[in-house]
Design a protein around this motif. Structure first.
Motif, PDB file in Angstrom:
ATOM      1  N   UNK A 237       2.105  -1.359 -40.727  1.00  0.00           N
ATOM      2  CA  UNK A 237       2.235  -0.206 -39.852  1.00  0.00           C
ATOM      3  C   UNK A 237       0.903   0.165 -39.223  1.00  0.00           C
ATOM      4  N   UNK A 238      -0.195   0.010 -39.970  1.00  0.00           N
ATOM      5  CA  UNK A 238      -1.523   0.372 -39.470  1.00  0.00           C
ATOM      6  C   UNK A 238      -2.411  -0.855 -39.321  1.00  0.00           C
ATOM      7  N   UNK A 239      -1.808  -1.971 -39.006  1.00  0.00           N
ATOM      8  CA  UNK A 239      -2.582  -3.194 -38.767  1.00  0.00           C
ATOM      9  C   UNK A 239      -3.461  -3.016 -37.529  1.00  0.00           C
ATOM     10  N   UNK A 240      -4.554  -3.768 -37.422  1.00  0.00           N
ATOM     11  CA  UNK A 240      -5.422  -3.645 -36.233  1.00  0.00           C
ATOM     12  C   UNK A 240      -4.824  -4.270 -34.982  1.00  0.00           C
ATOM     13  N   UNK A 241      -3.576  -4.703 -35.051  1.00  0.00           N
ATOM     14  CA  UNK A 241      -2.881  -5.247 -33.883  1.00  0.00           C
ATOM     15  C   UNK A 241      -1.553  -4.511 -33.745  1.00  0.00           C
ATOM     16  N   UNK A 242      -0.985  -4.537 -32.548  1.00  0.00           N
ATOM     17  CA  UNK A 242       0.300  -3.911 -32.318  1.00  0.00           C
ATOM     18  C   UNK A 242       1.439  -4.853 -32.702  1.00  0.00           C
ATOM     19  N   UNK A 243       2.492  -4.293 -33.292  1.00  0.00           N
ATOM     20  CA  UNK A 243       3.666  -5.063 -33.696  1.00  0.00           C
ATOM     21  C   UNK A 243       4.906  -4.357 -33.181  1.00  0.00           C
ATOM     22  N   UNK A 244       5.845  -5.126 -32.641  1.00  0.00           N
ATOM     23  CA  UNK A 244       7.125  -4.526 -32.282  1.00  0.00           C
ATOM     24  C   UNK A 244       8.220  -5.579 -32.324  1.00  0.00           C
ATOM     25  N   UNK A 245       9.443  -5.096 -32.517  1.00  0.00           N
ATOM     26  CA  UNK A 245      10.644  -5.922 -32.556  1.00  0.00           C
ATOM     27  C   UNK A 245      11.525  -5.490 -31.400  1.00  0.00           C
ATOM     28  N   UNK A 246      12.004  -6.428 -30.577  1.00  0.00           N
ATOM     29  CA  UNK A 246      12.811  -6.107 -29.399  1.00  0.00           C
ATOM     30  C   UNK A 246      14.006  -7.035 -29.335  1.00  0.00           C
ATOM     31  N   UNK A 247      15.109  -6.519 -28.789  1.00  0.00           N
ATOM     32  CA  UNK A 247      16.277  -7.365 -28.615  1.00  0.00           C
ATOM     33  C   UNK A 247      16.242  -7.995 -27.233  1.00  0.00           C
ATOM     34  N   UNK A 248      17.271  -8.795 -26.936  1.00  0.00           N
ATOM     35  CA  UNK A 248      17.287  -9.541 -25.671  1.00  0.00           C
ATOM     36  C   UNK A 248      17.451  -8.643 -24.463  1.00  0.00           C
ATOM     37  N   UNK A 249      17.899  -7.393 -24.665  1.00  0.00           N
ATOM     38  CA  UNK A 249      18.056  -6.471 -23.556  1.00  0.00           C
ATOM     39  C   UNK A 249      16.827  -5.605 -23.338  1.00  0.00           C
ATOM     40  N   UNK A 250      15.746  -5.881 -24.047  1.00  0.00           N
ATOM     41  CA  UNK A 250      14.493  -5.175 -23.831  1.00  0.00           C
ATOM     42  C   UNK A 250      14.354  -3.884 -24.594  1.00  0.00           C
ATOM     43  N   UNK A 251      15.264  -3.578 -25.524  1.00  0.00           N
ATOM     44  CA  UNK A 251      15.134  -2.379 -26.340  1.00  0.00           C
ATOM     45  C   UNK A 251      14.191  -2.657 -27.502  1.00  0.00           C
ATOM     46  N   UNK A 252      13.287  -1.731 -27.738  1.00  0.00           N
ATOM     47  CA  UNK A 252      12.366  -1.862 -28.864  1.00  0.00           C
ATOM     48  C   UNK A 252      13.071  -1.334 -30.108  1.00  0.00           C
ATOM     49  N   UNK A 253      13.329  -2.224 -31.063  1.00  0.00           N
ATOM     50  CA  UNK A 253      14.030  -1.845 -32.286  1.00  0.00           C
ATOM     51  C   UNK A 253      13.083  -1.247 -33.313  1.00  0.00           C
ATOM     52  N   UNK A 254      11.815  -1.510 -33.177  1.00  0.00           N
ATOM     53  CA  UNK A 254      10.830  -0.950 -34.093  1.00  0.00           C
ATOM     54  C   UNK A 254       9.439  -1.280 -33.594  1.00  0.00           C
ATOM     55  N   UNK A 255       8.489  -0.386 -33.844  1.00  0.00           N
ATOM     56  CA  UNK A 255       7.097  -0.607 -33.443  1.00  0.00           C
ATOM     57  C   UNK A 255       6.205   0.036 -34.483  1.00  0.00           C
ATOM     58  N   UNK A 256       5.063  -0.592 -34.773  1.00  0.00           N
ATOM     59  CA  UNK A 256       4.182  -0.028 -35.793  1.00  0.00           C
ATOM     60  C   UNK A 256       3.350   1.106 -35.211  1.00  0.00           C
ATOM     61  N   UNK A 257       2.693   1.827 -36.094  1.00  0.00           N
ATOM     62  CA  UNK A 257       1.935   3.010 -35.693  1.00  0.00           C
ATOM     63  C   UNK A 257       0.779   2.651 -34.773  1.00  0.00           C
ATOM     64  N   UNK A 258       0.204   1.482 -34.957  1.00  0.00           N
ATOM     65  CA  UNK A 258      -0.927   1.074 -34.109  1.00  0.00           C
ATOM     66  C   UNK A 258      -0.509   0.978 -32.658  1.00  0.00           C
ATOM     67  N   UNK A 259       0.598   0.295 -32.388  1.00  0.00           N
ATOM     68  CA  UNK A 259       1.063   0.156 -31.010  1.00  0.00           C
ATOM     69  C   UNK A 259       1.429   1.517 -30.414  1.00  0.00           C
ATOM     70  N   UNK A 260       2.098   2.350 -31.190  1.00  0.00           N
ATOM     71  CA  UNK A 260       2.467   3.661 -30.659  1.00  0.00           C
ATOM     72  C   UNK A 260       1.232   4.506 -30.377  1.00  0.00           C
TER      73      UNK A 260
END
Length: 862
Positions: A237-260
């Motif tokens: 969640x607080x990694x020094x890089x951004x992480x996110x999970x997205x479906x094929x329609x472009x919806x972000x299913x989850x994103x870590x605190x760093x990216x947000x």
């Protein structure tokens, strides 16, 4: 991050015989049980009827055998005994079968009740739809979900098409279609949650059943705000890089605190990939689906604070259905954050984590970069602040060669370009910075090298350079204007003398004389040169204007006949009058000159294509409209607009930028002077208006003229009426002879001598003065003794208006006529305010002077 759970499959545990909770049974406790019950209700009465018939038959056969068996003989007893035995066998078989059936049905019912109870107790919402897609059964969790979504289950559980409307409507349709076809399918659905900004995401699975029905299972995905939920470790969640999970329609299913944090959004906000990546980057992510390996993409991240920073995306797609993209976002700075974003975080209080600039540099309004390398040729950008990244359009990023930021031309070396900055005197070097939308002028300051590193500071001076060019151009134009006005003044005096002598010669050589034709040619040439001088004066804004209040519609109507004479037959004139035009205060004659100049240019532009249409339109506008057209700070109130549009060849951008420069012409081969449009520009600016032009090659040209509206006061209105009445009542002099005493003030000796002698021959007494001081002495010596003051305007020492100011009490009722070919703006104000002052512009001919003098004295009653 973990893959989504696999789709459920229907199976029965071989050891226990119980149905697994996440799996669908082969017989459904709603529709299937209903069919089973209906079949049993028809079969069981028939079995009972056959059973009782067989029993009665057996008893009857046994009774007959006992009572009447002897009468029938031994074979009768055997026959009836056999019938009774057979009936007993049938009775036994039927009874055993009925008992077995009841036992069998009791076992199946137990299993069915167990499966139904398991589905009902499932924490996941479950739904069964029939072959037609209608809701047949729903468990308690599904009904609770419906109530959470604000829907009532009073008349049955709502279908998924109602629960997941909006963005998920297409996904629900695909699931329903798969269920109807007997196929398994999986989709990600979003359902609005009352009281929350973010939608709740569900993974929906559809499993076909042998009866034609379909089992729906809705598994909630990780809640968007549950970033600390089990399974999401803090280090991710607080990694020094951004992480996110997205479906094929472009919806972000989850994103870590760093990216947000980079994006400046909290965990409650629902995101789509296009919210923080460009449309092209979002499309590139989808196109990597099926690559089968980790894919690396370069993109631009739209972060908080309006910063757009270059990033690298590393992503792969899960093999589950539906597939999801797992994306890692990392910047090109040493800290891992995108350039510019790390500095903003530091300035906001994130001190001590990978700090590369202090707060002052991170928030500086000018560009700052840290360079690694002793020589400029080897210097590489280590870090850059947001201002520099924005200034360079994202070009100045870590790892970029310092010299690659600049456009160096003319064979100069970097040492020559940055000589001032390298000298150590704190002076900047001017350079051309390459940015996304072209080139920007910057001042570059270079700090001394320390431990192989140095800082570079960038100041954007593009606006300063543009202002410099405008000031330089204005200075050149002013110098040309001063030169033009001075030449025009002297040239007008000489032209006046030439015209006087030509007038005398023409009077001696009338039509039919051998010299008459040559004299007329000289007269035509002098008239043409007089027109050129007027253009020079208009360009330098030294024309003498008599400002009057008038209606532009009247000017256009009066001028239309003259314009039709200028235009050729192949050009059609179309005049469109606007409604509610405000009155304007300008020189009416000069407005005519503007229209003539623009009509002449339009005619020449349309001549090459065989003609066209010249459209002149007027309209009433306000200051806001003029400001949108490009005028700097127009006065508030009504404005009158004149639009002159032609269908000619048009102009390219290079030509359009020069059309108002003096002596610039595209018609040199046709004898063009290059002063037409500069004259128009000078007249409009001198009138307090604005002039703009729109043109494209092959599309014609439109000139937009804006003049401020004017509301006449009582004095101006009365003066206009008096002038109109006087003009109508002016007697036309029958001859040029007359009598009266004239004080003639002119510094040009030759012109004064010729004009004075001409007036004396007409019968007037003329007293000459070479300047204003001499004229004032004459008036002081002979006050109120003159009938007419005829004076030049611009003279060494005391000017004509200054003479009038000091000697008005000495003139009595004398009429006043000023003559000049060059005048300052304040003189235009003088004659505009005092309609009793007459003005005769140079150059003029003998007849013009004699008629004006005769007319003025006739109005005075002399």
């Amino acid at each position: 991050m973990t893959d989504a759970p696999a789709a459920p499959t229907a199976r029965t545990d071989s050891n226990s015989g119980a149905l697994a909770p996440a799996e669908a049974p082969e017989s459904v406790p709603a529709e299937a049980q209903l069919n089973s019950g209906q079949k049993g209700s028809h079969v069981r009465p028939l079995i009972r009827l056959v059973l009782w018939t067989a029993g009665l038959g057996a008893l009857s056969a046994a009774g007959v055998a006992i009572i009447a068996g002897a009468a029938a003989g031994w074979h009768g007893v055997v026959l009836l005994g056999g019938l009774a035995a057979a009936a007993m066998l049938v009775l036994y078989a039927l009874a055993a079968g009925d008992a077995a059936g009841r036992a069998l049905r009791g076992g199946e019912g137990a299993r069915t009740s167990l499966a139904e109870a398991a589905l009902e107790a499932s924490p996941d919402p479950l739904l069964i739809t029939g072959a037609a897609g209608r809701t047949v059964w729903a468990n308690t969790a599904y009904k609770a979900l419906a109530r959470e979504a604000g829907m009532s289950d009073m008349f049955g559980a709502p279908g998924p098409e109602r629960m997941f409307a909006g963005d998920s409507a297409a996904a629900v349709y695909r699931l329903a279609r798969a269920g109807a076809r007997g196929e398994a399918a999986r989709e990600t659905l979003s359902m609005p949650s009352p009281g929350r900004d973010a939608d709740t995401l569900y993974q929906a699975d559809v499993s076909p059943m042998s009866t034609g029905a379909a089992l729906w299972r809705f598994a909630p995905l990780r809640e968007p705000d549950a970033l600390d939920a089990p399974g999401v470790p803090d280090w991710a969640d607080h990694a020094p890089v951004g992480l996110f999970l997205a479906d094929a329609e472009g919806r972000v299913l989850g994103a870590n605190a760093t990216l947000r944090d980079w994006l400046g959004v909290d965990a409650s906000k629902a995101l789509k990939v296009k919210d923080f990546l460009s449309f092209e980057s979002a499309g590139a992510i989808v196109r990597t689906r099926g690559a089968g390996a980790v894919t690396r993409l370069e993109a631009s991240l739209k972060a908080r604070g309006g910063v757009e920073s270059p990033v690298v995306l590393a992503l792969d797609w899960s093999e589950a259905t539906p597939a999801c993209a797992r994306v890692v976002v990392y910047g090109l700075s040493p800290a891992g954050a995108p350039p510019g974003i790390a500095q903003l975080a530091e300035a906001g209080g994130a001190a001590g984590r990978g700090r590369t600039f202090d707060d002052m540099f991170a928030t500086a309004p000018f560009g700052v970069a840290r360079l690694d390398g002793l020589a400029l040729e080897d210097a590489v950008i280590e870090d850059a602040n947001p201002a520099l990244i924005s200034l360079s359009g994202g070009v100045a990023i870590p790892g970029k060669c310092f010299l690659d930021l600049f456009k160096i031309e003319g064979g100069d070396t970097p040492e020559q370009v940055f000589a001032n900055a390298l000298a150590g005197r704190g002076e900047p070097s001017e350079a051309s910075l390459i940015c996304g939308d072209g080139i920007r002028a910057v001042h570059v300051f270079l700090a001394p090298v320390r431990a192989g590193k140095r800082a570079a500071y960038f100041m954007d001076v593009t606006s300063w350079k543009e202002l410099e060019q405008k000031v330089d151009q204005a200075g050149k134009m002013q110098a040309v204007g001063q030169l033009a006005s001075g030449v025009a003044h002297d040239f007008n005096n000489m032209l006046t003398v030439v015209k006087f002598h030509l007038g005398e010669l023409l009077a001696r050589h009338p039509g039919g004389d051998p010299s008459y034709h040559d004299l007329q040619q000289l007269r035509s040439v002098s008239a043409r040169q007089a027109g050129l001088v007027r253009q020079l004066l208009a360009f330098s804004r030294k024309q003498t204007f008599r400002m009057t209040v008038f209606d532009l519609s009247e000017v256009l109507s009066d001028c239309s006949h003259m314009l039709n004479q200028i235009l050729e037959e192949t050009v059609r004139l179309d005049i469109r009058h606007g409604r509610d035009l405000p009155l304007v205060r300008a020189d009416r004659v000069q407005i005519d000159n503007i229209l003539v100049n623009l009509a002449t240019n339009a005619r020449d532009a349309m001549k090459a294509q065989g003609g066209g249409v010249l459209t002149i339109t007027t309209e009433a506008v306000d200051a806001a409209h003029v400001r949108r057209a490009g005028a700097p700070e127009p006065v508030e109130g009504p404005w009158a607009a004149i639009h002159v549009a032609d269908t000619g060849t048009g102009m390219d951008e290079a030509t359009r930028a020069k059309i108002f420069e003096p002596f610039f012409t595209t018609k040199a081969h046709q004898g063009g002077s290059g002063l037409g449009l500069s004259t128009v520009y000078g007249i409009i600016k001198q009138s307090g208006g604005f002039l703009f032009v729109e043109s494209k090659p092959g599309k014609g040209t439109v000139f937009h003229i804006y003049l401020p509206g004017h509301e006449p006061n009582e004095e101006e209105a009365e003066a206009l009426v008096v002038e109109a009445v006087s003009a109508a009542a002016k007697p036309e002099p029958r001859d040029q002879a007359g009598h009266g005493r004239i004080l003639f003030v002119e510094d040009e000796q030759m012109l004064r001598s010729v004009a004075a002698n001409t007036l004396r021959r007409k019968g007037y007494e003329v007293i000459e003065a070479c300047d204003g001081e001499e004229a004032l002495e004459i008036l002081e010596a002979e006050p109120e003794s003159f009938d007419l003051l005829l004076s030049d305007v611009v003279m060494p020492g005391m000017t004509g208006p200054k003479l009038l100011e000091q000697a008005r009490h000495l003139l009595g009722s004398a009429r006043i006529v000023f003559i000049s070919g060059y005048a300052e703006e304040d003189f235009s104000d003088t004659i505009s305010a005092d309609l009793a002052i007459s003005f005769l512009p140079k150059p003029f001919e003998i007849q013009d002077l004699a008629e004006r003098v005769k007319q003025e004295l006739a109005e005075a009653g002399r």
